[in-house]
Design a protein around this motif. Structure first.
Motif, mmCIF file in Angstrom:
data_model
loop_
_atom_site.group_PDB
_atom_site.id
_atom_site.type_symbol
_atom_site.label_atom_id
_atom_site.label_comp_id
_atom_site.label_asym_id
_atom_site.label_seq_id
_atom_site.Cartn_x
_atom_site.Cartn_y
_atom_site.Cartn_z
ATOM 1 N N ILE A 64 3.319 4.975 -9.317
ATOM 2 C CA ILE A 64 2.516 6.203 -9.363
ATOM 3 C C ILE A 64 2.426 6.804 -7.969
ATOM 4 C CG2 ILE A 64 0.225 7.149 -9.796
ATOM 5 C CD1 ILE A 64 -0.130 5.024 -11.952
ATOM 6 N N TYR A 65 2.152 5.947 -6.985
ATOM 7 C CA TYR A 65 2.041 6.452 -5.615
ATOM 8 C C TYR A 65 3.379 7.002 -5.137
ATOM 9 C CZ TYR A 65 -2.398 3.960 -5.613
ATOM 10 O OH TYR A 65 -3.662 3.526 -5.921
ATOM 11 N N ASP A 66 4.450 6.329 -5.512
ATOM 12 C CA ASP A 66 5.763 6.823 -5.103
ATOM 13 C C ASP A 66 6.056 8.182 -5.735
ATOM 14 O OD1 ASP A 66 6.502 4.824 -3.364
ATOM 15 O OD2 ASP A 66 7.247 3.523 -4.952
ATOM 16 N N LEU B 49 3.799 10.403 -6.630
ATOM 17 C CA LEU B 49 2.951 11.362 -5.924
ATOM 18 C C LEU B 49 3.597 11.791 -4.609
ATOM 19 C CD1 LEU B 49 0.136 12.399 -6.605
ATOM 20 C CD2 LEU B 49 -0.821 10.608 -5.178
ATOM 21 N N ARG B 50 4.160 10.829 -3.917
ATOM 22 C CA ARG B 50 4.807 11.137 -2.642
ATOM 23 C C ARG B 50 6.071 11.953 -2.882
ATOM 24 N NH1 ARG B 50 6.703 7.073 0.708
ATOM 25 N NH2 ARG B 50 6.284 8.447 2.434
ATOM 26 N N GLU C 167 1.369 0.710 -10.577
ATOM 27 C CA GLU C 167 0.567 1.437 -9.595
ATOM 28 C C GLU C 167 1.416 1.947 -8.421
ATOM 29 O OE1 GLU C 167 -2.777 -0.776 -8.151
ATOM 30 O OE2 GLU C 167 -3.547 0.923 -6.992
ATOM 31 N N GLU C 168 2.271 1.081 -7.912
ATOM 32 C CA GLU C 168 3.119 1.491 -6.794
ATOM 33 C C GLU C 168 3.987 2.688 -7.178
ATOM 34 O OE1 GLU C 168 2.507 -1.181 -3.596
ATOM 35 O OE2 GLU C 168 4.615 -0.637 -3.759
#
Lengths: 538, 520
Positions: A171-173, A175-176, A168-169
């Protein structure tokens, strides 16, 4: 009248690749090239007697290994010699070197900042993760997210699965990463100006963005996703210059029975009954084929060599709004001997590497502000190399060829069009900057070829001199490239296809657009596929 | 006994909103506010004898209408002195263009007029879609609950329902810059300049920065009435909204303790246990909800040692350095803006004569310097609300950009004075006589805003509003659903989803998350 199964317009590396795969599938193919030499921007030319210049693109890394193998380019003479590292010269007389050897690299970085040397591990791991992610999509046709066709939904789901394979982390990274600036990204890891400056170049080369423009972190990937001999991110020199790449692909094409015609400039794509029927050459000759593939950028394809009435007005409006921004220039220099850089230790391996002369993000950002103000950068970002140290075939013994990629260089000046005086002043700016770090450099110069966006456009048809044939911004990536709804290599006219760097996955001497387009054409013709397609496996 | 007790840190408009909803959800809520009045950055201040202005934010255009209705803010005294205002774009000459609810008026081309219609249709449509997702907690992208997955599926479906053309357009313009998009729709430099300013106001971006379309959509997405982005001035200044929220909160049973600063958030057994005030007093509670910005909450009040290093690093990397300065002037008579009739002075005035001007204004901010030719958003609130100034006199309130928080030279008195001179000189290009009318004035730099309103970096969004700090990743991964990594601690301010502006939305959603989660 000449008749073929397929015509490819433009003998750049993508056009040749496209034609080679079509020929491999048994099609009768001809590549039409306006110049008397092939290669487009992947070219070697003797512009000063006995010197061979890679006068446009100058290093090789992105060329997909799958294509290299499928076309057996090694057998056709392509040899890529890896080189490593880079050096950034500093105003205070010091320098920052970067080396392939991790231990050496760490020690050198720690000399500037202990903190950053340690942070580099995290940076490298994170960036490599993003690189691996994007590499998966290079040799695939982007799905159309607005479509309900089985194939598009299947591909969207496949991408979704690819995303969910990350934690999950991550994925956010991701996206950023895709949305942030290279400057902000580097600020999160590093504190030292010169270290950030040495890493930021890959985030801006070829684009009209500054290091603090959001979206520039993604551009970094476009310079990291290549590989040489299986080393991801590695760069190399094609023996004999970048023309070596084009010549090898051309040789493969000819081995499959394809034809190449030089000095055959296409003036018009002929459309009959809503279908592509062939092309008319500037000489007046017509060449016919039911398949026409354009390796020109989308603006040239639809605005220069087509009739407006054959296209929908909304589509044309989107073509006009496609952003191709010239942002770079090039100097090719013949040297009487090897210049010295007093900041470097004697015999330093860094002489073989990329050299840069700008030591902070602020200086790079200010160079971008000059571009916005329609002047060339007074303190430019230069990516300089001396290929003859690695490949001595490009110059007479003891002499050298130097390639300087220069950013930023606008397509049009605030004073209007480029003049020869402007061009020379631009060249002087670059030479002066290098001379600050190499006092004997100027005296060694035998010949300089100065290329602004004007020359790049006139000679090889790169609109505004943009090396990617279209900006690499989010509105022009993946399913948006080149134009939403037309990302699958098909033009809105039946039988007409696009294979240039304007299409997914974009520019760089990668050959992926040409290959992907060939796969789509063969699918439409219901022919067996000759083109590799895979989620890249490591 | 303290289990149902919640302490809300900060009586800004989001803190008050959250407190009111929590009290209505059955909790025993205490709001602790450091200053002696409520409102936070939604306040009205008297900066000179008899002259009052909204101290920070001065226009309302995003206030969440559900908050207004559900908390009965109108019954609690919320009133507007002006609504549905137009925007007047000023040029250094006397050319003026009005961008109003009815379209454009002034020297514009036919393409401008039709472009404005299409641009408005498209952006309002996208903003409408966005607003649905700004008004609920952002779903987790993986490992989420069934509800998260449903929300994601609905988001995908809603985007598809836009229809093929608009969906493609959304996916295209969503992440690009306002500069290119406006060039596609308009000819008029004044119109483009003014609209581009809306995209970059309060951010560290110029019109050419990618992602600036997003901030424009965000501005429109706050379901304002009577239409998205409609501008209004609250009666009595922004403090009027805070006062209505305070009454609504008290009516719901909230206790508000102002003049009480929190020193730290206390933790016991990996769970918050309350707060310790700066005077040493301890307040115990089962839950603590902070409307302070994430950096202040985690690094100053909670303490980094209570979180994992990776999370602390993310908070540390949160970009939250403001660029907007605030100028307040007391005028001894009605100002004269040539080309703008006296009745029109109640409208919003914009000085950003073209997009390149705005971009050039932004350039120095990248290097820690202030603009020497800044852009401005100017309000003359006393034109529609005479209570804000002595009779016959007026106040001017302006946002002046760019004035970076981290000025290389440092915001000492000399730098402040120099920037004030720049701001007044710029103002004088559109209102030549204004200097002679000034009887008092003040300039608040982001550093002053940080000190006065206790917002890290003086950034009114409590964290730059940019795609990499938006929705699924706001403020940082690991805190996107209001809960911080320490049990019982939540965010409810502008740093949380969806972001800043006078909306009340983060406060409302945070309360919903807490009440629905049955956290206690």
């Amino acid at each position: 009248m000449n008749s073929y199964d397929a015509i490819v317009i433009g003998a750049g590396h993508n056009g040749l690749t496209n034609a080679a795969f079509l020929a491999k599938a048994g099609l009768k193919v001809v590549v039409l090239e306006k110049n008397d030499y092939i290669g487009g921007a992947a070219v070697s030319r003797e512009l000063h007697k006995d010197w061979i210049y890679s006068n446009c693109s100058y290093v090789c890394s992105l060329l997909r290994p799958e294509i290299f193998q499928a076309l057996d380019l090694a057998r056709h003479g392509l040899q890529v010699t890896p080189y490593g590292g880079s050096v950034t010269f500093m105003r205070n007389g010091d320098y920052l070197g970067s080396y392939w050897d991790h231990e050496v690299a760490h020690r050198e970085m720690a000399r500037h900042s202990r903190h950053d040397a340690d942070a580099y591990q995290r940076f490298a791991a994170e960036t490599m993760r993003q690189t691996r992610f994007i590499r998966d999509f290079l040799l695939r046709t982007p799905p159309d997210p607005t479509s309900f066709r089985y194939r598009d939904i299947k591909e969207l789901l496949a991408i979704g699965r690819r995303v969910l394979e990350m934690d999950e982390e991550a994925i956010y990274d991701t996206l950023r990463f895709w949305t942030m600036s290279i400057g902000d990204y580097l600020d999160e890891f590093f504190e030292c100006d010169v270290i950030k400056a040495s890493l930021a170049g890959s985030g801006i080369i070829g684009t009209a963005l500054g290091p603090y423009s959001p979206g520039s972190a993604y551009v970094l990937l476009h310079h990291y996703m290549g590989e040489v001999d299986g080393n991801i991110g590695a760069w190399g020199f094609a023996r004999g210059g970048m023309g070596g790449v084009s010549n090898a692909i051309a040789s493969a094409l000819q081995a499959f029975g394809g034809e190449i015609r030089k000095e055959a400039e296409v003036q018009q794509i002929i459309v009959r009954n809503g279908k592509a029927a062939g092309v008319a050459l500037a000489s007046g000759e017509e060449v016919s084929a039911p398949i026409v593939v354009s390796n020109l950028d989308v603006r040239r394809t639809f605005l220069n060599v087509m009739d407006e009435k054959d296209l929908d007005s909304r589509f044309l409006e989107r073509v006009r709004n496609f952003h191709i921004r010239g942002s770079s220039g090039k100097l090719n220099i013949a040297l009487d001997g090897l210049p010295t850089f007093p900041a470097l230790p004697k015999g330093s391996s860094l002489m073989h590497s990329d050299m840069h002369f700008i030591d902070s993000l602020e200086r790079i950002e200010r160079a971008y502000d000059d571009w916005k103000n329609k002047t060339w950068s007074r303190d430019p970002y230069v990516d300089m190399l001396i290929p003859t140290l690695t490949d001595p075939t490009m110059a007479p013994p003891g002499k050298h060829f130097m390639s300087c990629f220069v950013q930023y260089c606008p397509p049009e000046l605030d004073t209007g069009e480029w003049t020869d005086q402007d061009r020379d002043a631009f060249g002087k700016t670059v030479i002066d900057q290098i001379s600050e770090y190499s006092p004997d450099f100027k005296d060694l110069i035998l010949h300089v070829e100065i290329r602004t966006p004007r020359e790049l456009e006139q000679e090889i048809g790169l609109t505004e001199g943009n090396i990617f044939q279209g900006e690499l911004t989010m509105d022009q990536l993946m399913f948006n490239r080149p134009i939403p709804g037309f990302a699958q290599y098909r033009a809105p006219v039946k039988g007409l296809y696009m294979c240039s760097s304007s299409t997914h996955p974009g520019g760089g001497v990668m050959a992926a657009p040409g290959a992907n387009a060939a796969r789509e054409i063969l699918a439409d013709l219901k022919r067996p596929n000759t083109v590799p397609e895979n989620f890249g496996d490591d | 006994m303290q289990a149902r007790r919640i302490i809300v840190i900060g009586a800004g408009h989001n803190g008050l909103t959250c407190a009111a909803y929590l009290a209505r959800g059955g909790y025993d809520v205490v709001v602790v506010e450091a200053s002696d009045h409520v409102g936070g950055a939604a306040d009205t201040r008297e900066f000179a004898d008899g002259f009052r202005v909204s101290g920070c934010a001065h226009y309302v255009y995003q206030l969440n209408q559900q908050v207004v209705q559900e908390l009965g803010l109108q019954q609690h005294g919320l009133e507007y002195s002006a609504r549905d205002l137009s925007t007047i774009a000023l040029s250094p000459g006397e050319q003026r263009v009005t961008i109003g609810p009815g379209g454009l008026s002034g020297p514009v081309t036919e393409r401008d007029r039709s472009g404005h219609q299409e641009f408005t249709r498209l952006t309002e449509r996208f903003a409408g879609l966005l607003s649905r997702y700004l008004n609920q907690a952002p779903p987790r992208l993986a490992n989420g609950t069934r509800k998260d997955r449903l929300t994601l599926a609905r988001l995908g479906w809603d985007i598809r329902r836009l229809g093929r053309d608009d969906m493609r357009e959304l996916l295209r313009v969503g992440a690009i810059n306002i500069y290119d998009v406006l060039n596609e729709f308009f000819d008029s430099d004044l119109v483009k300049g003014a609209i581009s300013l809306d995209a970059v106001l309060g951010t560290h971006m110029g019109p050419r920065s990618p992602n600036s379309v997003l901030t424009y959509l965000y501005r429109l997405a706050g379901n304002g009435v009577p239409r998205p982005g409609a501008l209004a001035l609250p009666r009595g200044g922004m403090g009027g909204i805070a006062a209505a929220l305070e009454r609504a909160a008290r009516a719901a049973g909230v206790e508000i303790r102002s003049g009480t600063a929190v020193g730290r958030i206390t933790v016991s057994h990996d769970r918050v246990s309350g707060v310790e005030l700066t005077d040493g007093e301890r307040l115990e509670a089962g839950l603590v909800v902070s409307s302070a910005d994430p950096r202040t909450t985690v690094l100053s009040l909670l303490g980094a040692r209570h979180c994992e290093t990776g999370f602390v690093r993310r908070i540390h990397n949160l970009r939250c350095r403001g660029n907007a300065a605030k100028l307040h002037l007391a005028l001894d008579g009605p100002p004269d803006f040539p080309g703008v009739g006296a009745p029109d002075l109640r409208h919003r005035l914009i000085f950003a004569p073209d997009m390149d001007y705005a971009e050039r204004a932004f350039n120095p901010a990248k290097y820690g310097e202030y603009s020497t030719e800044p852009v401005m958003e100017i309000a003359l609130p006393s034109m529609s609300d005479p209570s804000l100034a002595p009779e016959g006199k007026h106040v001017l309130s302006a946002i002046v950009q760019y004035a970076p928080y981290q000025l290389k030279a440092g915001w000492d008195d000399g730098q402040k004075q120099a920037f004030l001179d720049v701001a007044l000189a710029t103002l004088a290009t559109v209102a030549p006589g204004i200097r002679d009318q000034i009887v008092a004035g003040e300039l608040l730099t982001p550093a002053d805003i940080e000190a006065r309103y206790r917002i890290s970096g003086g950034h009114w969004h409590h964290g730059e509003l940019s795609l990499d700090q938006f929705m699924f990743v706001r403020p940082v991964p690991g805190a996107t659903q209001y809960a911080l990594p320490v049990d019982g601690l939540f965010l409810c301010g502008a740093g949380a989803h969806p972001g800043g502006g006078i909306t009340g939305t983060p406060g409302r959603i945070a309360a919903q998350v807490i009440v629905e989660g049955g956290a206690a």
